[in-house]
Design a protein around this motif. Structure first.
Motif, PDB file in Angstrom:
ATOM      1  N   UNK A 270       0.859  -1.185   0.000  1.00 22.88           N
ATOM      2  CA  UNK A 270       0.000   0.000   0.000  1.00 22.88           C
ATOM      3  C   UNK A 270       0.894   1.232   0.000  1.00 22.88           C
ATOM      4  N   UNK A 271       0.731   2.073  -1.014  1.00 26.98           N
ATOM      5  CA  UNK A 271       1.540   3.294  -1.099  1.00 26.98           C
ATOM      6  C   UNK A 271       0.953   4.402  -0.232  1.00 26.98           C
ATOM      7  N   UNK A 272      -0.355   4.580  -0.314  1.00 31.20           N
ATOM      8  CA  UNK A 272      -0.997   5.629   0.476  1.00 31.20           C
ATOM      9  C   UNK A 272      -2.465   5.738   0.129  1.00 31.20           C
ATOM     10  N   UNK A 273      -3.071   6.842   0.586  1.00 25.14           N
ATOM     11  CA  UNK A 273      -4.518   6.991   0.465  1.00 25.14           C
ATOM     12  C   UNK A 273      -4.882   8.400  -0.004  1.00 25.14           C
ATOM     13  N   UNK A 274      -5.980   8.473  -0.720  1.00 28.78           N
ATOM     14  CA  UNK A 274      -6.550   9.756  -1.139  1.00 28.78           C
ATOM     15  C   UNK A 274      -7.840   9.968  -0.358  1.00 28.78           C
ATOM     16  N   UNK A 275      -7.900  11.072   0.363  1.00 29.86           N
ATOM     17  CA  UNK A 275      -9.124  11.425   1.094  1.00 29.86           C
ATOM     18  C   UNK A 275      -9.642  12.741   0.520  1.00 29.86           C
ATOM     19  N   UNK A 276     -10.653  12.647  -0.329  1.00 32.61           N
ATOM     20  CA  UNK A 276     -11.209  13.835  -0.973  1.00 32.61           C
ATOM     21  C   UNK A 276     -12.076  14.581   0.036  1.00 32.61           C
ATOM     22  N   UNK A 277     -11.882  15.876   0.132  1.00 29.11           N
ATOM     23  CA  UNK A 277     -12.707  16.686   1.026  1.00 29.11           C
ATOM     24  C   UNK A 277     -14.165  16.612   0.582  1.00 29.11           C
ATOM     25  N   UNK A 278     -15.065  16.471   1.536  1.00 31.63           N
ATOM     26  CA  UNK A 278     -16.483  16.338   1.201  1.00 31.63           C
ATOM     27  C   UNK A 278     -17.029  17.539   0.442  1.00 31.63           C
ATOM     28  N   UNK A 279     -16.433  18.707   0.655  1.00 31.88           N
ATOM     29  CA  UNK A 279     -16.928  19.911  -0.014  1.00 31.88           C
ATOM     30  C   UNK A 279     -16.153  20.225  -1.293  1.00 31.88           C
ATOM     31  N   UNK A 280     -15.354  19.273  -1.767  1.00 33.77           N
ATOM     32  CA  UNK A 280     -14.543  19.546  -2.956  1.00 33.77           C
ATOM     33  C   UNK A 280     -15.414  19.765  -4.187  1.00 33.77           C
ATOM     34  N   UNK A 281     -15.110  20.829  -4.919  1.00 27.38           N
ATOM     35  CA  UNK A 281     -15.730  21.113  -6.210  1.00 27.38           C
ATOM     36  C   UNK A 281     -14.610  21.433  -7.195  1.00 27.38           C
ATOM     37  N   UNK A 282     -14.658  20.834  -8.362  1.00 27.66           N
ATOM     38  CA  UNK A 282     -13.623  21.096  -9.359  1.00 27.66           C
ATOM     39  C   UNK A 282     -13.634  22.563  -9.764  1.00 27.66           C
ATOM     40  N   UNK A 283     -12.461  23.159  -9.741  1.00 26.23           N
ATOM     41  CA  UNK A 283     -12.294  24.528 -10.214  1.00 26.23           C
ATOM     42  C   UNK A 283     -10.857  24.675 -10.687  1.00 26.23           C
ATOM     43  N   UNK A 284     -10.696  25.172 -11.896  1.00 24.19           N
ATOM     44  CA  UNK A 284      -9.353  25.333 -12.444  1.00 24.19           C
ATOM     45  C   UNK A 284      -9.151  26.790 -12.824  1.00 24.19           C
ATOM     46  N   UNK A 285      -8.193  27.425 -12.173  1.00 24.87           N
ATOM     47  CA  UNK A 285      -7.915  28.839 -12.427  1.00 24.87           C
ATOM     48  C   UNK A 285      -6.543  29.065 -13.045  1.00 24.87           C
ATOM     49  N   UNK A 286      -5.888  27.990 -13.417  1.00 20.88           N
ATOM     50  CA  UNK A 286      -4.551  28.121 -13.987  1.00 20.88           C
ATOM     51  C   UNK A 286      -4.590  28.380 -15.483  1.00 20.88           C
ATOM     52  N   UNK A 287      -3.430  28.296 -16.096  1.00 20.33           N
ATOM     53  CA  UNK A 287      -3.289  28.474 -17.542  1.00 20.33           C
ATOM     54  C   UNK A 287      -3.350  27.105 -18.207  1.00 20.33           C
ATOM     55  N   UNK A 288      -4.363  26.912 -19.041  1.00 16.07           N
ATOM     56  CA  UNK A 288      -4.499  25.632 -19.728  1.00 16.07           C
ATOM     57  C   UNK A 288      -3.470  25.539 -20.846  1.00 16.07           C
ATOM     58  N   UNK A 289      -2.654  24.499 -20.788  1.00 20.24           N
ATOM     59  CA  UNK A 289      -1.629  24.269 -21.805  1.00 20.24           C
ATOM     60  C   UNK A 289      -1.862  22.900 -22.418  1.00 20.24           C
ATOM     61  N   UNK A 290      -2.458  22.839 -23.604  1.00 19.08           N
ATOM     62  CA  UNK A 290      -2.743  21.532 -24.216  1.00 19.08           C
ATOM     63  C   UNK A 290      -1.471  20.717 -24.387  1.00 19.08           C
ATOM     64  N   UNK A 291      -1.539  19.448 -24.007  1.00 20.69           N
ATOM     65  CA  UNK A 291      -0.376  18.583 -24.166  1.00 20.69           C
ATOM     66  C   UNK A 291      -0.286  18.138 -25.612  1.00 20.69           C
ATOM     67  N   UNK A 292       0.917  17.824 -26.055  1.00 24.42           N
ATOM     68  CA  UNK A 292       1.125  17.439 -27.460  1.00 24.42           C
ATOM     69  C   UNK A 292       0.704  16.002 -27.690  1.00 24.42           C
TER      70      UNK A 292
END
Length: 339
Positions: A317-339
């Protein structure tokens, strides 16, 4: 590309919407002295993911990610043109922002198409200013009603135990003993988010992360198929690990880290459990004691079926992901399409 859409009804709907937006985008590009052909292509592909999969969430990010390899393989566009196309498609939902010329052309073409195809319908507050401006630009009389927002602006949202819901869903689906074959209805549901050709075969004996994604979407943890600028889609375990360790999420924990103990609804990331590769498997925790974790997994042990069972808490077992119950996707960064 439209002809590859399986459903005849969606194919017809796609023709009306996509060709309509494409025509308006081309016309606006001409008026604004931009590349008409590029604008038309953007309009034609802007909602491709929905018509390919039937999934409505994240039309911008998911459509951009779906058409990217198709356009790349055509070898018809320069890198700059491909970037402009993908950025415009990606940002189509940011209607309250002013962005680049092609982003604005697509957003304006969308509201025009919606308005002119549905005369008499109310226009959302978000789109009112944009629609009014583009109608004036095209010297079309304004004749629409703005939706009235009757909310007080002080709504109180009761917290939802999404992790608990995630565990309940995963447990139910795990116990179904889903078989990773096209004839299994639940397996087809799991695969529907992934727009690749021959996806049933692609994911066969390799759908543990797709199972986690499906359960998360059903539980209300909504995510695009690829987090913006990530190397991989969330159909792969590595993509989940990468996403969980981002500065804006920080959902990843090692067992015992600052008193961390696995809980129901956590996502477990295994390390060299079934292969010699890192983070090679994943599942959803249902219970935990000192020695074992009860998990729900798709593609148990790469044997192509789902199951609920116990694993050694301390083995691979490497580890665990615990998503916050109030998590909502939001992206405010610069979108850079991958090649």
């Amino acid at each position: 590309m439209i002809m590859s859409i399986g459903s005849e009804q969606r194919k017809q709907e796609a023709c009306v919407l996509l060709y309509g937006v494409s025509s308006f985008a081309s016309f606006l590009a001409m008026k604004r002295e931009q590349n008409q052909e590029l604008a038309a292509i953007i309009g034609l592909l802007h909602n491709y993911y929905f018509f390919k999969t039937g999934v409505k969430e994240f039309p911008g990010p998911n459509s951009a990610d779906t058409v990217r390899p198709l356009l790349r393989d055509l070898n018809m566009f320069t890198k700059e043109e491909l970037t402009q196309i993908l950025k415009a498609i990606f940002h189509q939902g940011d209607r309250n922002k002013v962005q680049g010329p092609y982003e604005e052309i697509l957003k304006d073409a969308q509201v025009l198409q919606l308005y002119l195809q549905n005369r008499g319908c109310n226009v959302t507050q978000q789109d009112t200013k944009r629609l009014r401006n583009v109608l004036r630009e095209m010297t079309i009389p304004e004749d629409f009603l703005e939706e009235v927002d009757y909310s007080s602006g002080a709504e109180v949202h009761q917290p939802t135990d999404k992790r608990g819901k995630l565990a309940n869903i995963a447990e139910a689906f795990g116990k179904e003993n889903i078989i990773g074959l096209p004839g299994n209805e639940r397996y087809r549901e799991i695969c529907k988010y992934w727009p690749d050709q021959g996806i049933y075969k692609v994911l066969q004996n390799n759908w543990c992360a797709a199972f986690v994604y499906y359960c998360c979407m059903q539980a209300g943890f909504l995510l695009p198929i690829r987090y913006p600028n990530a190397d991989f889609r969330l159909a792969g375990v590595g993509a989940w690990l990468e996403w969980a360790q981002l500065p804006e999420t920080q959902f990843f924990y090692f067992d015992g880290q600052e008193g961390f103990t696995p809980q129901r609804g956590d996502i477990v990331i295994y390390e060299k459990l079934l292969t010699n590769d890192p983070h090679d498997h994943t599942g959803i925790v249902l219970a935990c004691d000192d020695k074992e974790i009860l998990v729900a997994e798709g593609n148990r042990d790469n044997q192509n079926y789902s199951s609920v069972f116990y694993r050694d808490r301390w083995h691979c077992v490497y580890g665990y992901i615990r998503i916050a119950n109030d998590y909502e996707f939001e992206f405010n960064g610069e979108y850079t399409p991958i090649s």
